[in-house]
Design a protein around this motif. Sequence first.
Motif, PDB file in Angstrom:
ATOM      1  N   THR A 141      58.933  -9.554   1.089  1.00 35.70           N
ATOM      2  CA  THR A 141      58.774  -8.634   2.237  1.00 35.70           C
ATOM      3  C   THR A 141      57.499  -7.841   2.182  1.00 35.70           C
ATOM      4  O   THR A 141      57.238  -7.168   1.057  1.00 35.70           O
ATOM      5  CB  THR A 141      60.105  -7.574   2.416  1.00 35.70           C
ATOM      6  N   LYS A 201      58.363 -11.836   4.851  1.00 33.85           N
ATOM      7  CA  LYS A 201      58.800 -10.909   5.998  1.00 33.85           C
ATOM      8  C   LYS A 201      57.873  -9.835   6.352  1.00 33.85           C
ATOM      9  O   LYS A 201      57.523  -9.139   5.519  1.00 33.85           O
ATOM     10  CB  LYS A 201      60.244 -10.559   5.898  1.00 33.85           C
ATOM     11  N   HIS A 226      56.683 -17.842   4.039  1.00 33.04           N
ATOM     12  CA  HIS A 226      57.893 -17.131   4.315  1.00 33.04           C
ATOM     13  C   HIS A 226      58.033 -15.873   3.789  1.00 33.04           C
ATOM     14  O   HIS A 226      58.968 -15.431   2.809  1.00 33.04           O
ATOM     15  CB  HIS A 226      59.250 -18.047   3.529  1.00 33.04           C
ATOM     16  N   ARG A 251      50.714 -12.867  11.026  1.00 34.74           N
ATOM     17  CA  ARG A 251      51.812 -13.389  11.190  1.00 34.74           C
ATOM     18  C   ARG A 251      52.136 -14.892  10.948  1.00 34.74           C
ATOM     19  O   ARG A 251      52.976 -15.006  10.094  1.00 34.74           O
ATOM     20  CB  ARG A 251      52.236 -12.937  12.919  1.00 34.74           C
ATOM     21  N   ASP A 261      54.274 -16.164   8.041  1.00 33.30           N
ATOM     22  CA  ASP A 261      55.663 -17.338   8.457  1.00 33.30           C
ATOM     23  C   ASP A 261      55.577 -18.657   7.267  1.00 33.30           C
ATOM     24  O   ASP A 261      56.194 -18.768   6.802  1.00 33.30           O
ATOM     25  CB  ASP A 261      55.508 -17.712   9.875  1.00 33.30           C
ATOM     26  N   GLU A 309      57.271  -6.223   8.195  1.00 28.30           N
ATOM     27  CA  GLU A 309      57.923  -4.994   8.647  1.00 28.30           C
ATOM     28  C   GLU A 309      56.679  -3.974   9.030  1.00 28.30           C
ATOM     29  O   GLU A 309      55.983  -3.669   8.128  1.00 28.30           O
ATOM     30  CB  GLU A 309      58.894  -4.624   7.628  1.00 28.30           C
TER      31      GLU A 309
END
Length: 294
Positions: free
Chosen positions: A172, A133, A131, A124, A128, A135
């Motif tokens: 992502t 994401k 940048h 995580r 972050d 899922e």
Amino acid sequence: RIVMQAVRDASGESLKGIAVTVQDLTREVELNAAQSRFISNVSHELRTPLFNIKSYVETLHDLGDQLSPEEHKEFLGVANDETDRLTRLVNDVLDLSRLESGRAVQFEAMNLLPAMEQTLRAYRLNADDKHVKLELDAPEDLPEVLGNWDLLLQVLDNLVGNALKFSRSGGTLALRAYPWPDTCPVGSPNDEQAGPSCALSSPLPRLRVEVADTGCGISAADQERIFDRFFRVENAVHTEVGTGLGLSIVRGILEKHGTKVSMASEPEVGTTFWFDLPLGQADVDELKLQAERR
Ligand code: ADP
């Protein structure tokens, strides 16, 4: 190899003939060659960080009083990074050799969802920072699979770690799991090239696990070599930490589970790795029962 042996009569005195045996040693020779290649690759890979640590520590030792505090810090930083690299390499080599030792693996019916959550949690902060994401896409009532918790956790860790490493800012990373061929989630790759084909029928439903990223992708030529030991795409060698053993380990672990890892990738678009696992014993029993009732 041709082996010739004299065949004598019961008394052992007179010669009855000669027995000729032809042994095919191709596999043995190939295995030996692969083993020496592996050892020579490992030695080569170990030598680089060792050489770097030695040079920086030696300079600090011999010329320490002539160096500025910043240089001290920089040199120790390099030695520290190289020690981490050495540790990663030794761990990966040990994992590979354990997988190849033929030692039996314990399988149990397990829920993969907590393993998927644990993997994403571990990345995580890193995600972050980049940048990217993260899922998680899996039903709450994910059916159990038959597997080894630690080894499957390592597979997820290696695949998610890679996906993040080769992701770009704004990208992502999706970790998905779903039973198939019964259900295919909307938005998952749905052709033979990029993932499952819902039209395909398999004798038993399985759990499909996918790790998809929108990162730099892998060229068609490199895709052929991606699972080779120590192979790293040229630009990855200079920019990202890694040993080039991660995907060999993934493949080895999934082979132990009687399955294989597949991959589809397009440069500048992204990469998806996926594999299928047998459902847990309870589900398999239930399926057999249903079949009998029919
Ligand atoms: P490494 O320790 O270098 O990550 P791996 O065996 O895990 O070793 O991967 C081998 C190479 O495959 C990587 O160095 C990278 O070039 C490429 N690769 C693996 N996963 C991805 C991905 N998701 N996107 C782009 N390239 C990847």
